[in-house]
Design an enzyme around this catalytic site. Sequence first.
Site, PDB file in Angstrom:
ATOM      1  NE  ARG A 141     -49.226   6.441  10.107  1.00 49.10           N
ATOM      2  CZ  ARG A 141     -49.243   7.781  10.182  1.00 49.10           C
ATOM      3  NH1 ARG A 141     -50.361   8.461  10.140  1.00 49.10           N
ATOM      4  NH2 ARG A 141     -48.097   8.439  10.266  1.00 49.10           N
ATOM      5  CD  GLU A 180     -51.666   4.719   5.377  1.00 47.47           C
ATOM      6  OE1 GLU A 180     -51.491   5.936   5.597  1.00 47.47           O
ATOM      7  OE2 GLU A 180     -50.741   3.887   5.437  1.00 47.47           O
ATOM      8  CB  SER A 204     -72.327  -7.214  12.557  1.00 47.80           C
ATOM      9  OG  SER A 204     -73.037  -6.250  13.308  1.00 47.80           O
TER      10      SER A 204
END
Lengths: 149, 149, 149, 149, 149, 149, 149, 149, 149, 149
Positions: free
Chosen positions: I90, I93, I116
């Site tokens: 997830r 995703e 960063s």
Amino acid sequence: MTRAELTEKIVAHKTFNDIKWKDVATAVGQSKEWVTAALMGQISLTKEQAIAAGNAMGLNFSDEELALLMTVPYRGSIATAVPTDPLIYRLYEVVAVYGTTMKALIEEEFGDGIMSAIDFTMDIQREENPAGDRVKIEMTGKFLPYKTF
Amino acid sequence: MTRAELTEKIVAHKTFNDIKWKDVATAVGQSKEWVTAALMGQISLTKEQAIAAGNAMGLNFSDEELALLMTVPYRGSIATAVPTDPLIYRLYEVVAVYGTTMKALIEEEFGDGIMSAIDFTMDIQREENPAGDRVKIEMTGKFLPYKTF
Amino acid sequence: MTRAELTEKIVAHKTFNDIKWKDVATAVGQSKEWVTAALMGQISLTKEQAIAAGNAMGLNFSDEELALLMTVPYRGSIATAVPTDPLIYRLYEVVAVYGTTMKALIEEEFGDGIMSAIDFTMDIQREENPAGDRVKIEMTGKFLPYKTF
Amino acid sequence: MTRAELTEKIVAHKTFNDIKWKDVATAVGQSKEWVTAALMGQISLTKEQAIAAGNAMGLNFSDEELALLMTVPYRGSIATAVPTDPLIYRLYEVVAVYGTTMKALIEEEFGDGIMSAIDFTMDIQREENPAGDRVKIEMTGKFLPYKTF
Amino acid sequence: MTRAELTEKIVAHKTFNDIKWKDVATAVGQSKEWVTAALMGQISLTKEQAIAAGNAMGLNFSDEELALLMTVPYRGSIATAVPTDPLIYRLYEVVAVYGTTMKALIEEEFGDGIMSAIDFTMDIQREENPAGDRVKIEMTGKFLPYKTF
Amino acid sequence: MTRAELTEKIVAHKTFNDIKWKDVATAVGQSKEWVTAALMGQISLTKEQAIAAGNAMGLNFSDEELALLMTVPYRGSIATAVPTDPLIYRLYEVVAVYGTTMKALIEEEFGDGIMSAIDFTMDIQREENPAGDRVKIEMTGKFLPYKTF
Amino acid sequence: MTRAELTEKIVAHKTFNDIKWKDVATAVGQSKEWVTAALMGQISLTKEQAIAAGNAMGLNFSDEELALLMTVPYRGSIATAVPTDPLIYRLYEVVAVYGTTMKALIEEEFGDGIMSAIDFTMDIQREENPAGDRVKIEMTGKFLPYKTF
Amino acid sequence: MTRAELTEKIVAHKTFNDIKWKDVATAVGQSKEWVTAALMGQISLTKEQAIAAGNAMGLNFSDEELALLMTVPYRGSIATAVPTDPLIYRLYEVVAVYGTTMKALIEEEFGDGIMSAIDFTMDIQREENPAGDRVKIEMTGKFLPYKTF
Amino acid sequence: MTRAELTEKIVAHKTFNDIKWKDVATAVGQSKEWVTAALMGQISLTKEQAIAAGNAMGLNFSDEELALLMTVPYRGSIATAVPTDPLIYRLYEVVAVYGTTMKALIEEEFGDGIMSAIDFTMDIQREENPAGDRVKIEMTGKFLPYKTF
Amino acid sequence: MTRAELTEKIVAHKTFNDIKWKDVATAVGQSKEWVTAALMGQISLTKEQAIAAGNAMGLNFSDEELALLMTVPYRGSIATAVPTDPLIYRLYEVVAVYGTTMKALIEEEFGDGIMSAIDFTMDIQREENPAGDRVKIEMTGKFLPYKTF
């Protein structure tokens, strides 16, 4: 012990003692194609078949080895999506080059569907030929039509 | 126009007009397997064969199209290393599952070497069967032994 | 013990004791190219050849090791599709850059077909050159024409 | 127009008109291997060479086409890491199977280093043979030793 | 023991005992860059160098370990084509982002060719800077021009 | 028009008219490394810089082309994870072979952290050398330490 | 011992002794689907559940084995992105072929969102059928709508 | 026009005009699952079905479009082996996580074999639930046992 | 022992004995996020921190284990480029779907540069919510602008 | 026109005319994060929202463009599994390095389950900081527990 290690043990033993797959197959009571696939780790044997194969090879399988031979395997006999072994690669090349041709001809003859790889038989023979003997592979698979739903 | 676009044009035209590969093959004078592979972009035709195929399909190939059909193609009929089309995948699955079996049996029968995918023939037939007709694929390839050097 | 482990053992022993592949090859009675490939795990040896190689190296192969050397290997000497070792990568680069050129020239000279990698020989030599010595690799492979079918 | 499209145009034109790479090479004044590689999009030509090649083929290259032929290309002649075309695959197979062998023998002869793929020549010839003519590929590359630093 | 296992052993020993690569390099008599690469498994040492490195680290290498350090390795220090370690990824990113720029500028300055990664040196230094110290990496490689053939 | 197409147009125009990157850079008022990267599609220009570059090359960029040059690009200059172009591959090989060495030495000198690829400079020069001129690439990047959190 | 090794041990023991998953599930007090997934290494058990499963199988799990069964696993039951086992591949093929169809129909019925694979149930049954029994897989997952934010 | 372009055209037209798949399915006379799959490019239609679908959508398909809808497609609805769309990924995740569980339970119930993805039906329904409605996917596929051969 | 094996040992011990990461973190004197990452093999500890963590867990680390915990790791906590574990997927995703959005918004706010991942903090909290508690992940990273050079 | 082409058109227009995402978002009446994601092709808009966005940007979307913006997209905003753009890569790196840490901490706090990427919000802000401003990304997702079934 993994199934892969058992396969290596069987193959090394076969090679060193010059045992023939077809003789093992006779002892098991199935075709050489089917028995070889089982010992290569792609098909499961019954306990009786596993013991028979072991006896025919002069290997006395342990309970752990019998359990491995009896388990339905996670199938897939080659280590990479594209095989590196030249003999197996040539079979892959036939699919890569002629795959769309086979699809076109099967669909023209049968309609939309597939050739089963489960209800499937395979037979490998030597075909004598003065220009050099040939390997003949015959496969048959049940045609399965796509259905509307 | 790329060869892939020409292939799509040929296939769409065939489908819409219900032309049979075997009829095109008769006009070209080769087997249906070979002619289909050529029109699918895997084999090169002579100018005469290309014109004959076009006439048999009712397509009047342009010079550019003829040139594409005459060029030895960069072979490879499927877009990915592992095919996604179910019919073609089943052929791949046979190699993935039974590849090491075929290797073992060919080497037992012939010694170390391969079955050629170049000096190769392929024949696809319907096998009638009361339990459901079967697709029969027969391949023969010359056995090529590894040589010492 | 896997074949890969045996290969590592052979190579480490060779390096530590400064044995030459060509001397092992002489003992086996084949070319240095063929014997090295066999000991690298790409070609199978007969029991006699395996024993001869072991004796020449001062290694006394066990039965298990002999069985591994006698088994037709699942070929493929590099771990990834694109090799990471610079020496081997340069060979791959030749194919990546000049592959279509070789295809075009072989097809112009011979027609549609391939150079066999089975009926194949390989010879590696030093070519002395005042601008720096050169590696010379000569390969020959039988031309195999595609056939109609 | 991309360089790939120009390559396709050149190859189709060559095929349709039965032009020989070696004749184009003569007109350009370089070897057939080098000129074919240039026209296949792997080597850059000077404006004079590009014009000479175009004249020899009966193609009158436009300024845009000349610019493409003059640009140092992003090299790489095959579409995938593992080639699908059987002729080119056989060359790749040689690296996959014999790569570690070549590495072992070159290092034994020369020490640690590589065969250059830049300071490199290639020659492709027909080798007549009663058992079937052979393709002979000879490559030489300067040996480049690893240096300490 | 594999070379990877030996590398891990060396690195863990160095870390636990707070040994400096540059001190090992001094004992071996080469630069810190070269000696570190050798102990990381990318360069082969002579038996004398391997023993010197072991002594400097307080490791008494066994014969098997010495053989591994003396063998020309199958080079490639990272496990995947795209590195996952952030420090190494940044170096890869420079190639991914600026690779075509470097190609364009080297070709403008030198003509068609490459910077050798074999006849190559590397130097890594701290560059003091009030806005934060900088890592300075200087590489030089011999320019190798493509030749006609 | 995509940014890739604009890059091709710029490169072909430069080649055909023998324009130098360093002259374009002078007109833009930045280093040759930075301006080449921008025109290769890896860095965005201001409208003024884009117009200046176009004028210096004799290209009169359209509004659409200017918009492309002004957009922060989705960076990544090579088409595949492992580059196929030999010049760029050599840079990748340095990372593949010496990546863990660079990591070890930077960490020994600076502690745990990375060399920035953003706060980064690059300089490419010819280094004259009687044994053959060398390409010298100097990179500096700010050291960024990992912080505890 | 890794979780994968424990899974192999459990499966081999089950096969050799002809134990049924559903009987183990009854002893654990959950569905056969959930308990099988847990023993296959995809779901964590409580200590009590793990002990109950061990007792039902006649396996007396050690503390280390219990800890493995109690740990939330890094999920993923198949070794490659595309499964090679034919039974599992068919499930993957359904997604590959009908995935966009399922997406279209779920979105038409529910709007933009997904079917949860976490708030999810699965039930596998035999469906008797004179034309051959069928496998029936029923999945339900909570619909989760995308929200604006 | 490619089949992918036709699919995009159909989907955009459907969205803009708020047409329902189930209404198109009614006009074609098949289930919504089957008709959607056909219009998504995974199943071929007869000419009559294609015309009926076009009429129901207010699209007047050209002959070229009808030919594309009538051609048996090269199946595969997602662009990559692992889908990136979250809805489709969840279906893939079910296979990735529960694939070996499904295999174990189907084999326990039926023996060694597969669930067909060809003799296959699929039904997608809304299941009302106070805790949030659920998507219910029911698949049935004929069980195909592996046969000995 | 490899670092991966040590990680597995630590996690299994934690699970079996129901130890909390936050308690270990308190003993080490850093945040739970940082200490967990260290014990998961992504951050190096000092000898004192490693001993403190071991004591807090009731593990008495050996010198070899301490050395592993003290070594700067080759970072990368997941086995494949695309994670298979649903929780980690997830997170992936989010990058796959919203990555270009994040890029667009960060560039609009800050100009061309990056956030960063080294000068970086991470905080994970439970957010109570009547509709179901939520996971809240807050990351901050220093903005690093691209510089001209 | 594909959705990717529409995205490029929108982004180029925005850049050239210096339009702000937050102003477009105000016109649409949603957050800048959500509207940017929609215009980047990851979220569908209603017809009214699409028209409002177009007006705010000074783009008069055609019916085809509106249909594309209204269609639920096949999500996935980056071209490759591992992003090449440095800004997006840093987000991926966080998952690659800290993914198992996040998993461990979420599971410790909530038990076995996931953070939803659907019932999800995202907020991106500048955090002023004398040592350099920071990007702050806050994500919240509903915790979804795995359920027994």
